[in-house]
Design a protein around this motif. Structure first.
Motif, PDB file in Angstrom:
ATOM      1  N   GLY A 114     -16.036 -55.581 -11.162  1.00 37.90           N
ATOM      2  CA  GLY A 114     -15.585 -54.195 -11.253  1.00 37.90           C
ATOM      3  C   GLY A 114     -16.624 -53.219 -11.750  1.00 37.90           C
ATOM      4  O   GLY A 114     -16.273 -52.152 -12.273  1.00 37.90           O
ATOM      5  N   ASP A 115     -17.921 -53.527 -11.549  1.00 42.45           N
ATOM      6  CA  ASP A 115     -18.972 -52.617 -12.000  1.00 42.45           C
ATOM      7  C   ASP A 115     -19.500 -51.729 -10.873  1.00 42.45           C
ATOM      8  O   ASP A 115     -20.543 -51.101 -11.011  1.00 42.45           O
ATOM      9  CB  ASP A 115     -20.129 -53.403 -12.622  1.00 42.45           C
ATOM     10  CG  ASP A 115     -20.855 -54.289 -11.606  1.00 42.45           C
ATOM     11  OD1 ASP A 115     -20.372 -54.414 -10.460  1.00 42.45           O
ATOM     12  OD2 ASP A 115     -21.902 -54.857 -11.970  1.00 42.45           O
ATOM     13  N   ALA A 116     -18.758 -51.680  -9.756  1.00 38.54           N
ATOM     14  CA  ALA A 116     -19.108 -50.878  -8.581  1.00 38.54           C
ATOM     15  C   ALA A 116     -20.366 -51.383  -7.882  1.00 38.54           C
ATOM     16  O   ALA A 116     -21.010 -50.645  -7.132  1.00 38.54           O
ATOM     17  CB  ALA A 116     -19.264 -49.396  -8.940  1.00 38.54           C
ATOM     18  N   LYS A 117     -20.723 -52.635  -8.125  1.00 44.52           N
ATOM     19  CA  LYS A 117     -21.828 -53.269  -7.419  1.00 44.52           C
ATOM     20  C   LYS A 117     -21.343 -54.588  -6.817  1.00 44.52           C
ATOM     21  O   LYS A 117     -20.702 -55.392  -7.488  1.00 44.52           O
ATOM     22  CB  LYS A 117     -22.999 -53.530  -8.373  1.00 44.52           C
ATOM     23  CG  LYS A 117     -23.660 -52.265  -8.900  1.00 44.52           C
ATOM     24  CD  LYS A 117     -24.839 -52.603  -9.806  1.00 44.52           C
ATOM     25  CE  LYS A 117     -25.506 -51.347 -10.338  1.00 44.52           C
ATOM     26  NZ  LYS A 117     -26.654 -51.662 -11.245  1.00 44.52           N
ATOM     27  N   GLY A 172      -9.241 -57.268 -14.341  1.00 41.21           N
ATOM     28  CA  GLY A 172     -10.343 -56.467 -13.825  1.00 41.21           C
ATOM     29  C   GLY A 172     -11.492 -57.268 -13.253  1.00 41.21           C
ATOM     30  O   GLY A 172     -12.451 -56.688 -12.752  1.00 41.21           O
ATOM     31  N   VAL A 173     -11.409 -58.588 -13.308  1.00 44.88           N
ATOM     32  CA  VAL A 173     -12.432 -59.462 -12.735  1.00 44.88           C
ATOM     33  C   VAL A 173     -11.762 -60.335 -11.679  1.00 44.88           C
ATOM     34  O   VAL A 173     -10.739 -60.973 -11.949  1.00 44.88           O
ATOM     35  CB  VAL A 173     -13.092 -60.350 -13.810  1.00 44.88           C
ATOM     36  CG1 VAL A 173     -14.120 -61.279 -13.172  1.00 44.88           C
ATOM     37  CG2 VAL A 173     -13.734 -59.491 -14.888  1.00 44.88           C
ATOM     38  N   LYS A 174     -12.330 -60.361 -10.492  1.00 44.37           N
ATOM     39  CA  LYS A 174     -11.732 -61.127  -9.402  1.00 44.37           C
ATOM     40  C   LYS A 174     -12.028 -62.613  -9.559  1.00 44.37           C
ATOM     41  O   LYS A 174     -13.113 -63.011  -9.981  1.00 44.37           O
ATOM     42  CB  LYS A 174     -12.256 -60.631  -8.049  1.00 44.37           C
ATOM     43  CG  LYS A 174     -11.835 -59.211  -7.694  1.00 44.37           C
ATOM     44  CD  LYS A 174     -12.358 -58.827  -6.328  1.00 44.37           C
ATOM     45  CE  LYS A 174     -11.876 -57.445  -5.905  1.00 44.37           C
ATOM     46  NZ  LYS A 174     -12.480 -56.378  -6.725  1.00 44.37           N
ATOM     47  N   GLU A 175     -11.035 -63.403  -9.214  1.00 43.70           N
ATOM     48  CA  GLU A 175     -11.202 -64.847  -9.158  1.00 43.70           C
ATOM     49  C   GLU A 175     -11.382 -65.278  -7.697  1.00 43.70           C
ATOM     50  O   GLU A 175     -11.089 -64.522  -6.771  1.00 43.70           O
ATOM     51  CB  GLU A 175      -9.990 -65.560  -9.761  1.00 43.70           C
ATOM     52  CG  GLU A 175      -9.830 -65.375 -11.255  1.00 43.70           C
ATOM     53  CD  GLU A 175      -9.268 -64.004 -11.647  1.00 43.70           C
ATOM     54  OE1 GLU A 175      -9.748 -63.440 -12.653  1.00 43.70           O
ATOM     55  OE2 GLU A 175      -8.378 -63.508 -10.939  1.00 43.70           O
TER      56      GLU A 175
END
Length: 436
Positions: A114-117, A172-175
């Protein structure tokens, strides 16, 4: 006319790209292309399979999409970038399986933390045995800038079959979930926010081999499900649909288990999810193969409701026109011709050298159009000449950043454990968008 220049210089275990230009064939040299479409040869590679997967996305975070492929026998990751006058080819990584010969089997682009990168995710296939690798990679478009890898002890299988990516627990972090060919482990990967560590755990054990992995809202209830193909076992292939609980954990048993079609047990199944009939709802498109060594395939679209999947269209019945009838990462539901309506785009596989199955080596890409009444029509988008390609993997999207979709195809031919010649080809509708 756009030109693509490729060059080679010797590196350990294979070839890498350098300065000397090598001319490419035209798309018409490689294949017969449907009237109203045109092809561009993006690259020629010294791999027998340019891609067991094709991905479109902004891998280097420059605001523009690139094409990524991974294949064999050197388990490489390639990036192809449109530079207006030519396509640039970049070898980002070599020997990601840590062994030769081996396979890059699936590649995805996603912003995991989720840091737009975006990151590049890749799973391998170990031809000589051992556990498949899972890599989380970062790139600036020229080289890898970060590499995080995991080879979990809880997985005993050698071949990655797709990567399903979703924020399951809402942190907020994808698995990432993958089903594995061989033992049938379903493995979940969790990365930390700083992308410095990966943990892995087995969340399910399939009765057969894991042949597909997708997270989607297949029943249109506003919640995501996990879908996997449980197969490669005589008469026992199943499409299984699992729910997640409120914590993002997988249910112990599937809510729906589709065991063949119309009473026919099957050896293999593969599928995709999307709005194929343009009714505003997702459908499940499934390819069924009854016998391992008999290349007859049935292709059907289903509406999934609660605890059942109801067929709404039969696109093919026991046809040999789909060659081996294996479609993992070879189907896409998208608006390929830019007419404002989705189609099903599907490629064929004909590598009987690796599977020991008689094949017609068709090397085709088809487009199916399905109407609201369940009637379908098939168009042959491209028919590769057998001396150039026996199999093809695909992706649909805006590969050249012209705000129109294209179909990108990576070819394969011959013995996948040996070097060869393969191609990446971009197919687009001539004249831009089709009038609605």
């Amino acid at each position: 006319m756009r030109m693509t220049l490729i060059a080679f210089s010797m590196v350990v275990g294979g070839w890498a790209f350098a300065d000397e230009a090598v001319p490419l064939p035209s798309a018409a040299d490689l294949a017969v292309i449907e009237t109203g479409w045109q092809g561009t040869v993006v690259a020629r590679l010294d791999q027998s399979y340019a891609g067991w997967d094709v991905e479109l996305g902004d891998a280097d975070n420059d605001g523009k999409n690139e094409i990524l492929t991974t294949g064999c026998p050197d388990s490489r990751l390639y990036l192809f970038k449109d530079e207006a006058t030519r396509w640039k080819t970049v070898l980002l990584a070599d020997n990601l399986a840590g062994d030769r010969p081996a396979m890059g089997l699936t590649v995805r682009v996603a912003d995991l933390n989720g840091d737009a990168k975006n990151e590049v995710l890749l799973g391998t296939g170990q031809e000589k045995g051992g556990t498949a690798w899972f890599h989380v990679l970062s790139t600036d478009g020229r080289t890898l800038t970060n590499k995080l890898s995991c080879r979990p002890e809880c997985n005993k299988s050698s071949f990655t079959h797709n990567l399903a990516i979703h924020d399951l627990n809402g942190d907020g972090v994808k698995e990432v979930i993958s089903a594995y060919c061989g033992g049938g482990e379903v493995i979940r990967y969790d990365v930390n926010k700083s992308l410095t560590a990966i943990s892995a755990r087995k969340i399910h054990q399939l009765s057969g081999s894991g042949e597909e992995s997708i997270v989607a809202d297949v029943d249109n209830d506003g919640k995501f499900e996990y879908l996997t193909a449980n197969g490669f076992r005589p008469g026992k292939a199943r499409v299984e649909i699992f729910d997640f609980d409120d914590r993002g954990e997988l249910a112990a048993e599937p809510r729906i288990a589709m065991a063949g079609y119309e009473g026919n047990g099957c050896f293999y199944t593969s599928f995709t999810v999307g709005d194929v009939n343009n009714d505003g709802r997702n459908e499940l498109v499934v390819g069924w193969k009854r016998e391992q060594k008999v290349n007859l395939c049935t292709l059907a679209a289903y509406s999934v409701v609660k605890t059942e999947a109801v067929p709404i269209a039969w696109l093919e019945r026991d046809t040999s026109e789909l060659d081996m009838g294996y479609f993992e990462k070879m189907m896409a539901v998208a608006d390929a011709d830019n007419d404002g309506r989705n189609e099903l785009v599907i490629s064929t596989r004909g590598d009987n050298v690796s599977e020991f199955i008689t094949s017609d080596h068709l090397g085709r890409v088809y487009i199916y159009r399905l109407d609201a009444d369940g009637k379908s029509a098939r168009e042959t988008l491209v028919d590769f000449r057998e001396e150039h390609a026996e199999s093809a993997w695909l992706a649909v999207g805006d590969a050249d950043n012209d705000n129109l979709n294209e179909v990108v195809v990576a070819t394969g031919r011959g013995d996948r454990t040996k070097p060869g010649v393969s191609y990446v080809v971009l197919l687009e509708r001539t004249g831009g968008a089709v009038p609605k």
